[in-house]
Design a protein around this motif. Structure first.
Motif, PDB file in Angstrom:
ATOM      1  N   ILE A  26       9.284  40.769  57.830  1.00 33.59           N
ATOM      2  CA  ILE A  26       8.022  41.503  57.932  1.00 33.59           C
ATOM      3  C   ILE A  26       8.265  42.860  58.592  1.00 33.59           C
ATOM      4  N   GLY A  27       9.146  42.896  59.590  1.00 39.11           N
ATOM      5  CA  GLY A  27       9.475  44.156  60.255  1.00 39.11           C
ATOM      6  C   GLY A  27      10.095  45.157  59.294  1.00 39.11           C
ATOM      7  N   ILE A  33       6.516  50.813  55.344  1.00 38.29           N
ATOM      8  CA  ILE A  33       5.143  51.316  55.355  1.00 38.29           C
ATOM      9  C   ILE A  33       5.020  52.477  56.333  1.00 38.29           C
ATOM     10  N   VAL A  34       5.596  52.324  57.515  1.00 35.74           N
ATOM     11  CA  VAL A  34       5.522  53.392  58.519  1.00 35.74           C
ATOM     12  C   VAL A  34       6.269  54.628  58.034  1.00 35.74           C
ATOM     13  N   ASN A  39       6.333  60.116  56.147  1.00 31.90           N
ATOM     14  CA  ASN A  39       6.834  61.048  55.134  1.00 31.90           C
ATOM     15  C   ASN A  39       5.744  61.582  54.214  1.00 31.90           C
ATOM     16  N   ASP A  40       4.808  60.711  53.822  1.00 36.03           N
ATOM     17  CA  ASP A  40       3.850  61.075  52.785  1.00 36.03           C
ATOM     18  C   ASP A  40       2.486  61.523  53.299  1.00 36.03           C
ATOM     19  N   LEU A  92       7.720  56.332  67.225  1.00 37.88           N
ATOM     20  CA  LEU A  92       6.499  56.335  68.033  1.00 37.88           C
ATOM     21  C   LEU A  92       5.377  55.548  67.362  1.00 37.88           C
ATOM     22  N   ILE A  93       5.264  55.681  66.054  1.00 36.92           N
ATOM     23  CA  ILE A  93       4.223  54.930  65.343  1.00 36.92           C
ATOM     24  C   ILE A  93       4.517  53.432  65.399  1.00 36.92           C
ATOM     25  N   ILE A  94       5.767  53.053  65.148  1.00 43.34           N
ATOM     26  CA  ILE A  94       6.127  51.633  65.198  1.00 43.34           C
ATOM     27  C   ILE A  94       5.919  51.081  66.609  1.00 43.34           C
TER      28      ILE A  94
END
Length: 150
Positions: A26-27, A33-34, A39-40, A92-94
Motif C-alpha cells: 500500500i505504501g 499517488i503522492v 509532479n502533476d 513532506l506530503i508523505i
C-alpha cells in the motif's frame, strides 16, 4: 535444516509480517499517488507562481557532455537540485499524511478505550434469572428472621 525451515515458516506466518507486507504494498502505491500529486498538480502550480520555472530542469552542470556528432562520448555531470527539491516536497506530503493517519488512529484508539472503560465502570443490568434469585434470597432471609423472632 528442517528446524530452520520450521522457524522461518512460523516467522513468515505471523500476523505482523503479513500486515507489514500489506503496508509495504500500500505504501508503494501511495508513494506513486503522492509523486503524481507533486509532479502533476503541485509543481505546475509552483511553476505558475514562480513565472514558469520548472524545478525538475534546474541543475548545476559540473561538466558538459562531450559529443562526437550525435553520439555522446562522455555524458554530462550535473547536480540536479530541482529533482532534489521535488523529492523533498514528496517527502513532506508523505510525512504529513502518515502523521494525520497516526493521529486519527490514536484518537480512534483513545475513544475506543474510553468507551470500554465507561462500559466496564457501569454495572451490568441483572438478568431475569438473577432478579428471581435475588427475590428468592430476600424472601428466605425474611422468613429466617420471622422464624428467629418467634
Amino acid at each position: 535444516m528442517g528446524k530452520f525451515l520450521t522457524e522461518f515458516k512460523e516467522f513468515a506466518m505471523k500476523g505482523n509480517v503479513i500486515d507489514m507486507a500489506v503496508g509495504v504494498i500500500i505504501g508503494g502505491a501511495f508513494g506513486k499517488i503522492v509523486s503524481s500529486l507533486v509532479n502533476d498538480i503541485i509543481m505546475p502550480l509552483v511553476s505558475v507562481i514562480t513565472g514558469g520555472v520548472n524545478f525538475t530542469d534546474k541543475k548545476i552542470i559540473l561538466r558538459e557532455a562531450v559529443m562526437n556528432g550525435t553520439e555522446v562520448v562522455n555524458p554530462e555531470v550535473a547536480l540536479t537540485w530541482g529533482v532534489f527539491i521535488q523529492s523533498i516536497v514528496d517527502f513532506l506530503i508523505i510525512a504529513f499524511c502518515i502523521f494525520m493517519a497516526i493521529r486519527f488512529m490514536n484518537k480512534l484508539k483513545a475513544a475506543t478505550k474510553k468507551a470500554e472503560e465507561e462500559q466496564a465502570a457501569a454495572p451490568a443490568e441483572p438478568t431475569e434469572d438473577q432478579k428471581l434469585l435475588t427475590e428468592i434470597r430476600d424472601l428466605l432471609k425474611a422468613q429466617a428472621q420471622r422464624e428467629a423472632g418467634k
